[in-house]
Design a protein around this motif. Structure first.
Motif, PDB file in Angstrom:
ATOM      1  N   ALA A   1      40.595  38.894  43.635  1.00  6.21           N
ATOM      2  CA  ALA A   1      41.262  39.380  42.650  1.00  6.21           C
ATOM      3  C   ALA A   1      42.699  38.735  42.119  1.00  6.21           C
ATOM      4  O   ALA A   1      43.344  38.174  42.999  1.00  6.21           O
ATOM      5  CB  ALA A   1      41.629  40.776  43.487  1.00  6.21           C
ATOM      6  N   THR A   2      42.421  38.469  40.848  1.00  5.40           N
ATOM      7  CA  THR A   2      43.467  37.783  40.164  1.00  5.40           C
ATOM      8  C   THR A   2      44.307  38.493  39.062  1.00  5.40           C
ATOM      9  O   THR A   2      43.416  39.669  38.704  1.00  5.40           O
ATOM     10  CB  THR A   2      43.087  36.378  40.063  1.00  5.40           C
ATOM     11  OG1 THR A   2      44.259  35.296  39.559  1.00  5.40           O
ATOM     12  CG2 THR A   2      42.024  36.263  38.947  1.00  5.40           C
ATOM     13  N   SER A   3      45.103  37.942  38.386  1.00 11.14           N
ATOM     14  CA  SER A   3      45.456  38.606  37.256  1.00 11.14           C
ATOM     15  C   SER A   3      44.580  38.272  36.213  1.00 11.14           C
ATOM     16  O   SER A   3      43.920  37.312  35.973  1.00 11.14           O
ATOM     17  CB  SER A   3      46.866  38.153  36.797  1.00 11.14           C
ATOM     18  OG  SER A   3      47.056  36.828  36.469  1.00 11.14           O
ATOM     19  N   PRO A   4      44.434  39.313  35.078  1.00 13.01           N
ATOM     20  CA  PRO A   4      43.503  39.150  33.930  1.00 13.01           C
ATOM     21  C   PRO A   4      43.803  37.761  33.319  1.00 13.01           C
ATOM     22  O   PRO A   4      42.626  37.001  32.917  1.00 13.01           O
ATOM     23  CB  PRO A   4      43.840  40.160  33.058  1.00 13.01           C
ATOM     24  CG  PRO A   4      44.227  41.484  33.938  1.00 13.01           C
ATOM     25  CD  PRO A   4      44.969  40.405  34.946  1.00 13.01           C
ATOM     26  N   GLY A   5      44.985  37.216  33.036  1.00 17.05           N
ATOM     27  CA  GLY A   5      45.316  35.714  32.456  1.00 17.05           C
ATOM     28  C   GLY A   5      44.608  34.716  33.185  1.00 17.05           C
ATOM     29  O   GLY A   5      44.358  33.587  32.585  1.00 17.05           O
ATOM     30  N   PHE A   6      44.644  34.798  34.602  1.00 21.14           N
ATOM     31  CA  PHE A   6      44.169  33.842  35.203  1.00 21.14           C
ATOM     32  C   PHE A   6      42.450  33.826  35.241  1.00 21.14           C
ATOM     33  O   PHE A   6      41.982  32.601  36.037  1.00 21.14           O
ATOM     34  CB  PHE A   6      44.774  33.780  36.698  1.00 21.14           C
ATOM     35  CG  PHE A   6      46.279  33.259  36.714  1.00 21.14           C
ATOM     36  CD1 PHE A   6      46.622  32.379  35.672  1.00 21.14           C
ATOM     37  CD2 PHE A   6      47.106  33.911  37.555  1.00 21.14           C
ATOM     38  CE1 PHE A   6      47.844  31.752  35.682  1.00 21.14           C
ATOM     39  CE2 PHE A   6      48.478  33.445  37.689  1.00 21.14           C
ATOM     40  CZ  PHE A   6      49.056  32.545  36.684  1.00 21.14           C
ATOM     41  N   ALA A   7      41.989  34.795  35.146  1.00 18.43           N
ATOM     42  CA  ALA A   7      40.583  35.076  35.524  1.00 18.43           C
ATOM     43  C   ALA A   7      39.663  34.169  34.911  1.00 18.43           C
ATOM     44  O   ALA A   7      38.790  33.449  35.693  1.00 18.43           O
ATOM     45  CB  ALA A   7      40.022  36.609  35.220  1.00 18.43           C
ATOM     46  N   PRO A   8      39.745  33.505  33.817  1.00 20.47           N
ATOM     47  CA  PRO A   8      38.758  32.677  32.968  1.00 20.47           C
ATOM     48  C   PRO A   8      38.887  31.246  33.720  1.00 20.47           C
ATOM     49  O   PRO A   8      38.136  30.578  34.005  1.00 20.47           O
ATOM     50  CB  PRO A   8      39.206  32.454  31.811  1.00 20.47           C
ATOM     51  CG  PRO A   8      39.738  33.868  31.387  1.00 20.47           C
ATOM     52  CD  PRO A   8      40.594  34.268  32.565  1.00 20.47           C
ATOM     53  N   GLU A   9      40.258  31.004  34.164  1.00 18.40           N
ATOM     54  CA  GLU A   9      40.539  29.525  34.944  1.00 18.40           C
ATOM     55  C   GLU A   9      39.876  29.675  36.165  1.00 18.40           C
ATOM     56  O   GLU A   9      39.349  28.605  36.665  1.00 18.40           O
ATOM     57  CB  GLU A   9      42.114  29.267  34.924  1.00 18.40           C
ATOM     58  CG  GLU A   9      42.583  28.107  35.478  1.00 18.40           C
ATOM     59  CD  GLU A   9      43.966  27.575  35.291  1.00 18.40           C
ATOM     60  OE1 GLU A   9      44.278  26.431  35.793  1.00 18.40           O
ATOM     61  OE2 GLU A   9      44.629  28.382  34.667  1.00 18.40           O
ATOM     62  N   LEU A  10      40.065  30.630  36.953  1.00 20.13           N
ATOM     63  CA  LEU A  10      39.645  30.951  38.166  1.00 20.13           C
ATOM     64  C   LEU A  10      38.133  30.667  38.162  1.00 20.13           C
ATOM     65  O   LEU A  10      37.317  30.061  38.875  1.00 20.13           O
ATOM     66  CB  LEU A  10      39.897  32.107  38.805  1.00 20.13           C
ATOM     67  CG  LEU A  10      39.521  32.386  40.370  1.00 20.13           C
ATOM     68  CD1 LEU A  10      39.773  31.221  41.417  1.00 20.13           C
ATOM     69  CD2 LEU A  10      39.965  33.729  40.861  1.00 20.13           C
ATOM     70  N   ALA A  11      37.656  31.171  37.207  1.00 21.71           N
ATOM     71  CA  ALA A  11      35.883  31.518  37.272  1.00 21.71           C
ATOM     72  C   ALA A  11      35.434  29.933  36.914  1.00 21.71           C
ATOM     73  O   ALA A  11      34.576  29.732  37.554  1.00 21.71           O
ATOM     74  CB  ALA A  11      35.675  32.266  36.253  1.00 21.71           C
TER      75      ALA A  11
END
Length: 283
Positions: free
Chosen positions: A77-87
């Motif tokens: 679970a991460t913040s929406p702003g970080f999700a693309p970078e994490l993926a």
């Protein structure tokens, strides 16, 4: 549901948003162990931990809550702003491991203040005393089921700042090191094996080689986010979070150079208003 009028303080819940990514398969634990800063392999099923994703030089890229759903399945679970970078990072470092990466998908979350009535919900790692974050399918329905009033989001932010807990991406930048943000105790395992950026974290921990630290600021007037913090006309940091606290007055967070040690008086903003540097949490 007709939303109740938001209450700024007291027991209740504030709504939030998260993005979820699932990593599942026999190699899921070892894969995440080699990528994130905290211990994932020894995380018990049903528990959650807080971790960071660093770059190769040990600078903070993003933060993530890791929930172990089963022996070979994890929810990130991460913040929406970080999700693309994490993926993108998960896919980039996924080579021959036997696992599957799913998501990201949006999820509602609740920040619960002064209540522990969430035993049946998926709880993220507890970072702020008196504040629990849980994942829910529908925030409004969960509020009704829990029987708690809706609180203003500023109530959760107040607790976070008073506790001196940095928000990655707000109180940190792409050049911030783990120890500069004071996250080594909550987000790092120093007994696990190698992970991305580990050498820098270990060197800073054992040699004390950072010259900036997350500090608190206390002032007579409300601090402005983005205001420069100076000592004798030289900038030593920038206010990154600020709030008017009923307990402590006008307070803020800033990563400051060593020239602004706890107890020092600094000047904030163009008007050079005085503020006192303090250790965290505020007391």
């Amino acid at each position: 549901m007709t939303a109740q009028e938001a209450q700024p303080f007291g027991a209740g819940a504030a709504t939030s948003l998260r993005s979820l990514i699932w990593v599942e398969g026999p190699d899921a634990a070892s894969f995440l162990q080699g990528l994130l800063t905290n211990d994932v392999v020894d995380l018990p099923v049903g528990d959650a931990t807080y971790a960071l994703l660093l770059d190769a030089k040990g600078r903070i890229r993003l933060d993530v809550h890791v929930v172990r759903d089963g022996e070979a399945s994890f929810t990130l679970a991460t913040s929406p702003g970080f999700a693309p970078e994490l993926a993108e990072a998960l896919e980039r470092y996924h080579f021959s491991e036997d696992l599957e990466i799913l998501g990201p998908e949006p999820s509602d979350a609740l920040l619960l203040l002064g209540t522990d009535s969430h035993a049946d919900l998926t709880a993220l790692a507890n970072r702020v005393p008196g504040l629990a974050e849980v994942l829910v399918d529908d925030a409004e329905a969960a509020l009704v089921a829990l029987g708690v009033p809706l609180c203003a989001e500023t109530a959760a932010e107040l607790k976070r700042i008073e506790a001196g807990v940095p928000e990655v991406g707000i109180d940190t930048s792409t050049s911030t090191l783990v120890q500069e943000a004071g996250l080594e105790a909550s987000a790092v395992s120093f007994s696990k094996g190698c992970y991305l950026g580990q050498e820098t974290v270990a060197r800073a921990q054992h040699r004390g080689a950072v010259r900036r630290r997350l500090r608190g600021l206390v002032a007579e007037e409300r601090l402005d986010v983005g205001a420069s913090v100076t000592v004798d006309g030289r900038e030593v940091g920038i206010v990154t979070s600020a709030v008017a606290s009923p307990r402590f007055g006008c307070i803020g967070l800033a990563i400051l150079r060593d020239a602004a040690a706890p107890g020092a008086t600094v000047q904030v903003g163009d008007a050079a208003r005085p503020a006192t540097v303090t250790e965290l949490p505020f007391r």
